[in-house]
Motif scaffolding. Structure first.
Motif, PDB file in Angstrom:
ATOM      1  N   PRO A   1     100.783 113.276  65.259  1.00 22.85           N
ATOM      2  CA  PRO A   1     100.399 112.110  65.831  1.00 22.85           C
ATOM      3  C   PRO A   1     100.385 110.832  65.004  1.00 22.85           C
ATOM      4  O   PRO A   1     100.340 109.709  65.731  1.00 22.85           O
ATOM      5  N   ILE A   2     100.581 110.948  63.762  1.00 25.68           N
ATOM      6  CA  ILE A   2     100.556 109.728  62.923  1.00 25.68           C
ATOM      7  C   ILE A   2     102.080 108.924  63.378  1.00 25.68           C
ATOM      8  O   ILE A   2     102.135 107.603  63.444  1.00 25.68           O
ATOM      9  N   ALA A   3     102.928 109.802  64.014  1.00 23.81           N
ATOM     10  CA  ALA A   3     104.146 109.027  64.401  1.00 23.81           C
ATOM     11  C   ALA A   3     104.064 108.038  65.596  1.00 23.81           C
ATOM     12  O   ALA A   3     104.185 107.070  65.605  1.00 23.81           O
ATOM     13  N   ILE A   4     103.223 108.394  66.367  1.00 26.78           N
ATOM     14  CA  ILE A   4     102.708 107.703  67.624  1.00 26.78           C
ATOM     15  C   ILE A   4     101.798 106.619  67.056  1.00 26.78           C
ATOM     16  O   ILE A   4     101.934 105.335  67.423  1.00 26.78           O
ATOM     17  N   LYS A   5     100.962 106.837  66.138  1.00 23.45           N
ATOM     18  CA  LYS A   5     100.071 105.838  65.369  1.00 23.45           C
ATOM     19  C   LYS A   5     100.769 104.575  64.751  1.00 23.45           C
ATOM     20  O   LYS A   5     100.797 103.560  65.073  1.00 23.45           O
ATOM     21  N   GLU A   6     101.941 104.933  64.337  1.00 19.81           N
ATOM     22  CA  GLU A   6     102.702 104.104  63.638  1.00 19.81           C
ATOM     23  C   GLU A   6     103.276 103.146  64.805  1.00 19.81           C
ATOM     24  O   GLU A   6     103.916 102.063  64.580  1.00 19.81           O
ATOM     25  N   ILE A   7     103.923 103.969  65.852  1.00 24.77           N
ATOM     26  CA  ILE A   7     104.629 103.104  66.782  1.00 24.77           C
ATOM     27  C   ILE A   7     103.898 102.116  67.393  1.00 24.77           C
ATOM     28  O   ILE A   7     104.164 101.002  67.581  1.00 24.77           O
ATOM     29  N   VAL A   8     102.668 102.483  67.723  1.00 20.78           N
ATOM     30  CA  VAL A   8     101.417 101.815  68.254  1.00 20.78           C
ATOM     31  C   VAL A   8     101.185 100.522  67.454  1.00 20.78           C
ATOM     32  O   VAL A   8     101.479  99.323  67.693  1.00 20.78           O
ATOM     33  N   GLU A   9     100.963 100.880  66.081  1.00 21.55           N
ATOM     34  CA  GLU A   9     100.492  99.916  65.017  1.00 21.55           C
ATOM     35  C   GLU A   9     101.481  98.830  64.646  1.00 21.55           C
ATOM     36  O   GLU A   9     101.377  97.701  64.336  1.00 21.55           O
TER      37      GLU A   9
END
Length: 471
Positions: free
Chosen positions: A280-288
């Motif tokens: 889930p941190i992968a998506i968090k980094e994309i969004v941020e």
């Protein structure tokens, strides 16, 4: 704009002793027909003591041996790569063997340092993992791909584009610094059909080897997508042994539904709560980082079976409740509401930690309390002193399990909260807490984490979902 696919192949995609590498070769051959490819590799699997194990686990075990005064050994690692070497043709075999020897010497040096110091931590740990696992595997795959007439090159660690902070073992991606270091990989992508790189591994601006948390190869793929999305029409492809279904097939063995599409939010929540879709941190980094690019989950055995993940979905298809999942070993942290903001700010800025959910507050004796559901009880145990420093009267409850339903449009499902909670009750489980919020379109049910409670609850709720009407 030229297309670029960042394709990630995890340990299960590589298989034990590289047994599914022929399938990887076929997939990469297909992907490169109309696109540039960056292939991200995890460490391979092996058989050790009659069990399937990742080489990452083998090295961690050898590091622990070193700390305990037992001479560490790379024998099982060497034998694994020796078997994989058989997939390299004669023209490339000698160079591949030299590459294996070169990297394993670096890994052995790190283990020897751990043996001498009786400490397997920080850069010593990172080097042992990097040069025996992900980085080495990416170089070996280059020789294998060349043996199959694919023009490819591996990223050398001297040219590493994933620049991180100084949290050595649980590091964090630095976009600006990484962009300044991406010149070499950009050149490799321009001049080759395929570029290979190890996942999970980072490097500080001053050259110290770092690692993400377990599963960090997903983050490497996301970070590369972030770096390249303006230069190429970029997408990310996670190659797995199945696309996404409505529950963990190891738990639910009947009436599983294929999930055709997920939003970023749905995929991140599912990952946080136990579905092994992607970190889930992968998506968090994309969004941020303000990036919008499609993520594809591909069934390697049947590549026509895919799940597409996008920032937002124009048209939702199928049942609004897409996934039922659960997480063991959680903890609930109760703190006075007037103290929570300092803690949340510190978790974000100092710890770079986000694997928690804010539950609904409650009032007792005229004082409002907030509750944080941490999805990793071990993290809370390691950081008890840090957490309690924000409120000495705060309390922590361990041994909690969580069941959640995933679906941005769950509000369209009639009586979902009452029906699912009743079904859990019928299974003989006691609901300790239930948090339903229309704004976040989520339902979180907390039970005691003991015996097979989580498994029973997931099965019960999943069975009920198909019977509930939706608008």
């Amino acid at each position: 704009m030229t297309k670029l696919i960042v394709a990630k192949f995890g340990g299960s995609a590589i298989g034990q002793n590289g047994e599914t590498i022929p399938k990887i070769i076929q997939r990469i051959s297909d992907l490169k027909t109309d696109s540039k490819v960056i292939a991200v590799f995890s460490a391979p699997l092996t058989i050790y003591n009659e069990k399937k194990r990742s080489l990452t686990d083998i090295i961690l075990e050898q590091g622990k041996n070193a700390e305990n005064g037992i001479k560490p050994s790379l024998d099982i690692v060497k034998s694994t790569y020796q078997k994989i070497l058989d997939m390299v043709d004669e023209d490339n075999k000698e160079n591949c063997k030299k590459t294996i020897d070169f990297h394993l010497k670096k890994a052995q040096k790190a283990l020897d340092q751990a043996f001498d110091s009786k400490e397997f931590v920080n850069e010593v740990r990172s080097n042992a993992l990097a040069f025996s696992g992900e980085i080495l595997m990416s170089h070996v795959m280059t020789h294998i791909l060349r043996s199959n007439d694919i023009r490819t090159e591996a990223v050398k660690f001297d040219d590493w584009p994933i620049i991180t902070d100084h949290n050595i073992e649980f590091t964090n991606f630095l976009r600006t610094e990484s962009k300044e270091k991406m010149g070499k990989i950009a050149e490799l992508v321009d001049n080759n059909q395929v570029v290979t790189i190890g996942g999970f591994i980072g490097k500080t601006i001053d050259g110290i080897t770092t690692t993400y948390e377990r599963g960090g190869s997903d983050r490497t793929a996301a970070d590369l997508g972030i770096l390249f999305h303006k230069k190429y029409e970029t997408s990310i492809d996670f190659e797995k042994d199945s696309a996404v279904v409505s529950a963990d097939p190891k738990i639910v063995d009947s009436e599983l539904r294929e999930v055709i599409q997920l939003s970023y939010n749905e995929a991140r929540l599912a990952g946080m709560f136990g579905m092994k879709i992607l970190d889930p941190i992968a998506i968090k980094e994309i969004v941020e980082n303000g990036v919008d690019m499609p993520i594809i989950i591909t069934n390697m055995k049947n590549p026509e079976k895919i799940t597409t993940i996008k920032r937002s979905l124009q048209e939702q298809k199928g049942h609004p409740i897409k996934i039922v999942t659960g997480k063991k070993n959680c903890a609930i942290f109760r703190i006075e509401t007037n103290s929570i903001q300092r803690l949340l700010t510190s978790l974000e800025k100092d710890k770079h930690y986000s694997e928690f959910i804010i539950l609904s507050p409650f009032t007792k004796d005229g004082i409002e309390f907030s509750r944080i559901l941490f999805l990793d009880g071990e993290y809370v145990k390691r950081n008890e002193k840090y957490l309690l420093a924000f409120d000495s009267l705060a309390t922590i409850t361990y041994n909690r399990g969580v069941i959640t339903l995933i679906g941005d449009e769950m509000w369209r499902v009639q009586q979902v909260a009452s029906r699912t909670s009743a079904k859990i009750g019928e299974s003989g489980l006691n609901i300790l807490n239930m948090d339903a919020q229309e704004e976040t379109s989520r339902i979180i049910i907390v039970v005691e984490d003991s015996h097979d409670n989580i498994t029973k609850a997931i099965k019960a709720v999943h069975q009920e979902i198909s019977k509930i009407n939706f608008v």
